[in-house]
Design a protein around this motif. Structure first.
Motif: not given
Length: 81
Positions: A29, A32-33
């Motif tokens: 995550w 991804y962010r």
């Protein structure tokens, strides 16, 4: 470790597997962010305004910022935010 010892410690095995899974998901995550290219731009003032409609149906004024942004290597890109 025998099969009997693993049977007695199944809760610890499950917790370790969950911990490893949550750690891998958190790292994924984060990539991804926050992965990608970063550009930096100095904003001195807005280039214009336009109406913005928010989900509850209220109209507000928004701003458009245009300018040249640079990355850490000095590469330039024209951005509109």
């Amino acid at each position: 470790m025998s099969k009997f010892a693993i049977k007695n410690h199944w809760i610890e095995v499950v917790l370790v597997v969950l911990l490893v899974g949550v750690t891998i998901l958190s790292i994924g995550w984060h990539i991804y962010r926050y992965g990608g290219d970063y550009y930096y731009m100095r904003v001195n003032g807005s280039s214009g305004s336009f109406p913005v409609t928010v989900p509850v149906g209220i109209t507000q004024n928004g701003y458009v910022y245009r300018g040249i942004a640079k990355d850490k290597y000095g590469n330039r890109q024209r951005l509109e935010v």
